[in-house]
Write a protein that holds these residues in place. Structure first.
Motif, mmCIF file in Angstrom:
data_model
loop_
_atom_site.group_PDB
_atom_site.id
_atom_site.type_symbol
_atom_site.label_atom_id
_atom_site.label_comp_id
_atom_site.label_asym_id
_atom_site.label_seq_id
_atom_site.Cartn_x
_atom_site.Cartn_y
_atom_site.Cartn_z
ATOM 1 N N ASP A 1 19.583 16.116 -15.241
ATOM 2 C CA ASP A 1 19.153 17.490 -14.971
ATOM 3 C C ASP A 1 19.442 17.854 -13.514
ATOM 4 O OD1 ASP A 1 18.002 19.915 -14.808
ATOM 5 O OD2 ASP A 1 15.988 19.293 -15.466
ATOM 6 N N VAL A 2 20.505 18.626 -13.272
ATOM 7 C CA VAL A 2 20.955 18.924 -11.911
ATOM 8 C C VAL A 2 19.933 19.773 -11.147
ATOM 9 C CG1 VAL A 2 22.819 19.921 -10.545
ATOM 10 C CG2 VAL A 2 23.332 18.832 -12.738
ATOM 11 N N ALA A 3 19.183 20.593 -11.885
ATOM 12 C CA ALA A 3 18.212 21.480 -11.226
ATOM 13 C C ALA A 3 17.186 20.687 -10.425
ATOM 14 C CB ALA A 3 17.507 22.339 -12.282
ATOM 15 N N VAL A 4 16.874 19.476 -10.886
ATOM 16 C CA VAL A 4 15.880 18.656 -10.198
ATOM 17 C C VAL A 4 16.357 18.290 -8.793
ATOM 18 C CG1 VAL A 4 14.699 16.432 -10.226
ATOM 19 C CG2 VAL A 4 14.916 17.741 -12.337
ATOM 20 N N TYR A 5 17.668 17.996 -8.674
ATOM 21 C CA TYR A 5 18.197 17.540 -7.387
ATOM 22 C C TYR A 5 18.119 18.605 -6.311
ATOM 23 C CZ TYR A 5 19.714 13.522 -10.003
ATOM 24 O OH TYR A 5 19.726 12.428 -10.769
ATOM 25 N N GLN A 6 18.083 19.834 -6.755
ATOM 26 C CA GLN A 6 17.980 20.942 -5.815
ATOM 27 C C GLN A 6 16.623 20.901 -5.101
ATOM 28 O OE1 GLN A 6 18.532 24.692 -7.753
ATOM 29 N NE2 GLN A 6 18.283 25.791 -5.810
ATOM 30 N N ASP A 7 15.579 20.521 -5.824
ATOM 31 C CA ASP A 7 14.232 20.489 -5.247
ATOM 32 C C ASP A 7 13.882 19.114 -4.679
ATOM 33 O OD1 ASP A 7 13.662 23.108 -5.827
ATOM 34 O OD2 ASP A 7 13.089 22.622 -7.902
ATOM 35 N N PHE A 8 14.773 18.156 -4.922
ATOM 36 C CA PHE A 8 14.405 16.783 -4.540
ATOM 37 C C PHE A 8 14.153 16.597 -3.041
ATOM 38 C CE2 PHE A 8 14.942 12.234 -3.856
ATOM 39 C CZ PHE A 8 14.009 11.777 -4.770
ATOM 40 N N PRO A 9 14.989 17.192 -2.139
ATOM 41 C CA PRO A 9 14.713 17.000 -0.699
ATOM 42 C C PRO A 9 13.291 17.425 -0.319
ATOM 43 C CG PRO A 9 16.854 17.978 -0.999
ATOM 44 C CD PRO A 9 16.227 17.951 -2.362
ATOM 45 N N ALA A 10 12.829 18.524 -0.887
ATOM 46 C CA ALA A 10 11.473 18.988 -0.559
ATOM 47 C C ALA A 10 10.432 17.992 -1.046
ATOM 48 C CB ALA A 10 11.223 20.351 -1.202
ATOM 49 N N LEU A 11 10.668 17.476 -2.266
ATOM 50 C CA LEU A 11 9.739 16.491 -2.810
ATOM 51 C C LEU A 11 9.752 15.224 -1.960
ATOM 52 C CD1 LEU A 11 7.900 15.693 -5.312
ATOM 53 C CD2 LEU A 11 9.905 14.410 -6.059
ATOM 54 N N SER A 12 10.995 14.825 -1.596
ATOM 55 C CA SER A 12 11.160 13.610 -0.788
ATOM 56 C C SER A 12 10.373 13.721 0.512
ATOM 57 C CB SER A 12 12.642 13.409 -0.502
ATOM 58 O OG SER A 12 12.815 12.305 0.337
ATOM 59 N N ARG A 13 10.488 14.895 1.136
ATOM 60 C CA ARG A 13 9.809 15.106 2.403
ATOM 61 C C ARG A 13 8.286 15.043 2.218
ATOM 62 N NH1 ARG A 13 11.548 19.651 6.304
ATOM 63 N NH2 ARG A 13 10.607 18.819 8.190
ATOM 64 N N LEU A 14 7.824 15.653 1.132
ATOM 65 C CA LEU A 14 6.389 15.660 0.833
ATOM 66 C C LEU A 14 5.868 14.230 0.643
ATOM 67 C CD1 LEU A 14 3.823 17.278 -0.014
ATOM 68 C CD2 LEU A 14 4.691 17.169 -2.354
ATOM 69 N N VAL A 15 6.644 13.459 -0.142
ATOM 70 C CA VAL A 15 6.225 12.080 -0.406
ATOM 71 C C VAL A 15 6.243 11.256 0.881
ATOM 72 C CG1 VAL A 15 6.830 9.964 -1.634
ATOM 73 C CG2 VAL A 15 6.929 12.147 -2.819
ATOM 74 N N ASP A 16 7.274 11.505 1.724
ATOM 75 C CA ASP A 16 7.349 10.789 3.012
ATOM 76 C C ASP A 16 6.110 11.063 3.849
ATOM 77 O OD1 ASP A 16 9.717 9.727 2.326
ATOM 78 O OD2 ASP A 16 10.953 11.027 3.595
ATOM 79 N N ASP A 17 5.704 12.353 3.887
ATOM 80 C CA ASP A 17 4.529 12.718 4.667
ATOM 81 C C ASP A 17 3.294 12.001 4.145
ATOM 82 O OD1 ASP A 17 5.902 14.238 6.381
ATOM 83 O OD2 ASP A 17 5.443 16.172 5.452
ATOM 84 N N LEU A 18 3.178 11.980 2.819
ATOM 85 C CA LEU A 18 2.026 11.298 2.215
ATOM 86 C C LEU A 18 2.073 9.806 2.539
ATOM 87 C CD1 LEU A 18 1.789 13.025 -1.280
ATOM 88 C CD2 LEU A 18 0.201 13.249 0.622
ATOM 89 N N GLY A 19 3.287 9.234 2.499
ATOM 90 C CA GLY A 19 3.454 7.808 2.813
ATOM 91 C C GLY A 19 3.031 7.501 4.238
ATOM 92 N N THR B 1 0.825 -1.202 0.000
ATOM 93 C CA THR B 1 0.000 0.000 0.000
ATOM 94 C C THR B 1 0.864 1.260 0.000
ATOM 95 O OG1 THR B 1 -1.551 -1.278 1.310
ATOM 96 C CG2 THR B 1 -1.979 1.066 1.117
ATOM 97 N N CYS B 2 1.896 1.276 0.865
ATOM 98 C CA CYS B 2 2.701 2.490 1.008
ATOM 99 C C CYS B 2 3.673 2.652 -0.153
ATOM 100 C CB CYS B 2 3.455 2.466 2.329
ATOM 101 S SG CYS B 2 2.330 2.493 3.715
ATOM 102 N N LEU B 3 4.059 1.516 -0.756
ATOM 103 C CA LEU B 3 4.972 1.578 -1.903
ATOM 104 C C LEU B 3 4.355 2.415 -3.018
ATOM 105 C CD1 LEU B 3 7.710 0.299 -2.734
ATOM 106 C CD2 LEU B 3 6.378 -1.305 -4.100
ATOM 107 N N ALA B 4 3.043 2.357 -3.128
ATOM 108 C CA ALA B 4 2.344 3.118 -4.162
ATOM 109 C C ALA B 4 2.688 4.594 -4.055
ATOM 110 C CB ALA B 4 0.846 2.913 -4.023
ATOM 111 N N VAL B 5 2.899 5.078 -2.804
ATOM 112 C CA VAL B 5 3.240 6.487 -2.624
ATOM 113 C C VAL B 5 4.741 6.706 -2.825
ATOM 114 C CG1 VAL B 5 3.190 8.406 -1.008
ATOM 115 C CG2 VAL B 5 1.331 6.742 -1.011
ATOM 116 N N PHE B 6 5.547 5.855 -2.158
ATOM 117 C CA PHE B 6 7.001 6.080 -2.172
ATOM 118 C C PHE B 6 7.609 5.929 -3.572
ATOM 119 C CE2 PHE B 6 6.630 4.831 2.430
ATOM 120 C CZ PHE B 6 6.830 6.122 2.887
ATOM 121 N N ALA B 7 6.959 5.136 -4.423
ATOM 122 C CA ALA B 7 7.508 4.887 -5.756
ATOM 123 C C ALA B 7 7.576 6.160 -6.589
ATOM 124 C CB ALA B 7 6.661 3.837 -6.471
ATOM 125 N N LEU B 8 6.847 7.208 -6.177
ATOM 126 C CA LEU B 8 6.882 8.470 -6.921
ATOM 127 C C LEU B 8 8.297 9.054 -6.926
ATOM 128 C CD1 LEU B 8 5.407 10.716 -8.417
ATOM 129 C CD2 LEU B 8 4.861 11.760 -6.228
#
Lengths: 280, 120
Positions: free
Chosen positions: A108-126, A90-97
């Motif tokens: 694309d290096v620019a993506v990595y700059q925003d990745f921690p924020a995305l990671s945190r968001l996905v963790d919260d959703l998970g 069930t939770c993998l469905a969220v974390f796989a994002l």
């Protein structure tokens, strides 16, 4: 441009690559228990509300903008929990994002700059998905316990003026209460002066169970009914003596048949074979 | 204050409690019943509590004590028509009315007294 808006932009611009990758990982993890089409429909819906929420300018899952995202995710998780999926699935469905975003980012290096924020968001959703999953499972367990309670306590009329309760399963306070109420009500409804409590189906008798039985018998007596306990298996008889449980003047019988015979005698019914046994 | 009527049925006395017993009423009942037993020479007492919905520890104890008084006067007491909820409450309160006979209804109670050679 705020961080949330950059995330929304990142997700939106990569949607064509992200969605298939995400759906692929998730449906592979489910090993065919959910059709890819179904999986894609669920995840696309989730993706859309997530992007909409981020466009509102906040990356806090608790925020008002995420209300729809939370509702959708909770609904999805509840359905999965009901279908018997494991928490990991069930939770993998969220974390796989996260994986899908990393794959789509490539060099694309620019993506990595925003990745921690995305990671945190996905963790919260998970985490939210996991909490919902546990709550949904607990609700299922509570419902089942209630169903068991209803199932396991029938009061049977054996003869005019004789009722019996065949107890099945472990006795606890809640069940004893239900048994007691049902038995006593049956005594009133049928005008029965005799009751048999059969404990053949009770796996073990400890001091607490004995206490519950004694209370039931005492209550039946107060109402003017005679109460027998039957179905005491050999090892239970030994346990009862070993624990020093005193049944006092409460009559006990080894089998329901013995109890019925004895009760019928008390009612004034004589039972005899149509033919003496030796004649056959 | 309300009084509980004590009726004479043959050789037995019938006490039908139709109201929620107050402590004072119960105490009065015990005194009145003792008087009536001596007066009438009754051999049995039936206490019908089928209308009684609430029992507390005091009323429970009063029932036992009324029966005990009757027994001292050589009269058999039968408590009849106890409701399931009341029976459960009594057991939870630890009052099992030892020495008091019980029956499902008045008819069976009278039969019990008759069988014991004490009733109408």
């Amino acid at each position: 441009m705020s961080k949330a808006e950059r995330l929304a932009d990142l997700l939106r611009s990569n949607e064509a690559k992200l969605l298939p990758a995400w759906t692929g990982t998730v449906s592979a993890g489910l090993r065919g228990r959910l059709s890819p089409a179904e999986c894609q429909r669920d995840l696309t819906g989730l993706f859309r509300v997530l992007v909409t929420a981020l466009e509102a300018g906040s990356s806090d899952v608790g925020a008002e903008a995420f209300a729809e995202t939370r509702a959708l995710l909770e609904e999805l998780t509840r359905v999965r929990a009901g279908q018997g999926f494991s928490p990991r699935e069930t939770c993998l469905a969220v974390f796989a994002l996260k994986d899908a975003v990393l794959d789509a980012a490539g060099d694309d290096v620019a993506v990595y700059q925003d990745f921690p924020a995305l990671s945190r968001l996905v963790d919260d959703l998970g985490l939210l998905a996991f909490e919902t999953f546990v709550a949904a499972r607990e609700q299922i367990i509570i419902d089942q316990a209630d169903q068991l309670l209803e199932l396991s306590t029938p009061v049977v009329k054996l003869w005019d003026g004789v009722v019996a309760v065949p107890l099945v399963g472990t006795l606890d306070s809640a069940r004893t209460q239900v048994v007691m109420e049902k038995l006593l009500q049956a005594l009133v409804d049928t005008g029965s002066a005799h009751a048999i409590i059969d404990i053949t189906g009770v796996p073990a008798v400890d001091t607490q169970v004995a206490q519950h039985l004694l209370k039931t018998v005492a209550a039946a007596r107060l109402m003017g009914a005679d109460c027998l306990i039957s179905g005491i298996r050999p090892q239970i008889a030994q346990t009862i003596v070993g624990l020093g449980i005193e049944f006092g003047d409460i009559r006990t019988k080894a089998t329901m048949a013995d109890a019925l015979l004895s009760t019928l005698r008390a009612v004034g019914v004589t039972v005899e074979r149509a033919q003496p046994r030796g004649d056959r | 204050m309300q009084q509980i009527p004590v009726l004479r049925v043959g050789d037995a006395l019938l006490v039908s409690i139709q109201i929620d017993l107050e402590d004072v009423t119960a105490v009065e009942l015990q005194a009145a019943l003792a008087d009536r037993i001596v007066e009438t020479g009754a051999r049995g007492v039936l206490i019908d509590i089928s209308a009684l919905e609430i029992v507390d520890s005091f009323i429970g104890r009063m029932l036992a004590s009324i029966a005990a008084v009757a027994r001292v006067l050589d009269t058999e007491t039968v408590v009849v028509g106890m409701r399931p909820a009341v029976a459960i409450t009594m057991v939870e309160l630890g009052l099992s009315l030892t020495g008091v006979r019980t029956a499902l209804d008045v008819e069976r109670g009278l039969a019990l007294l008759r069988a014991a050679g004490a009733g109408a």
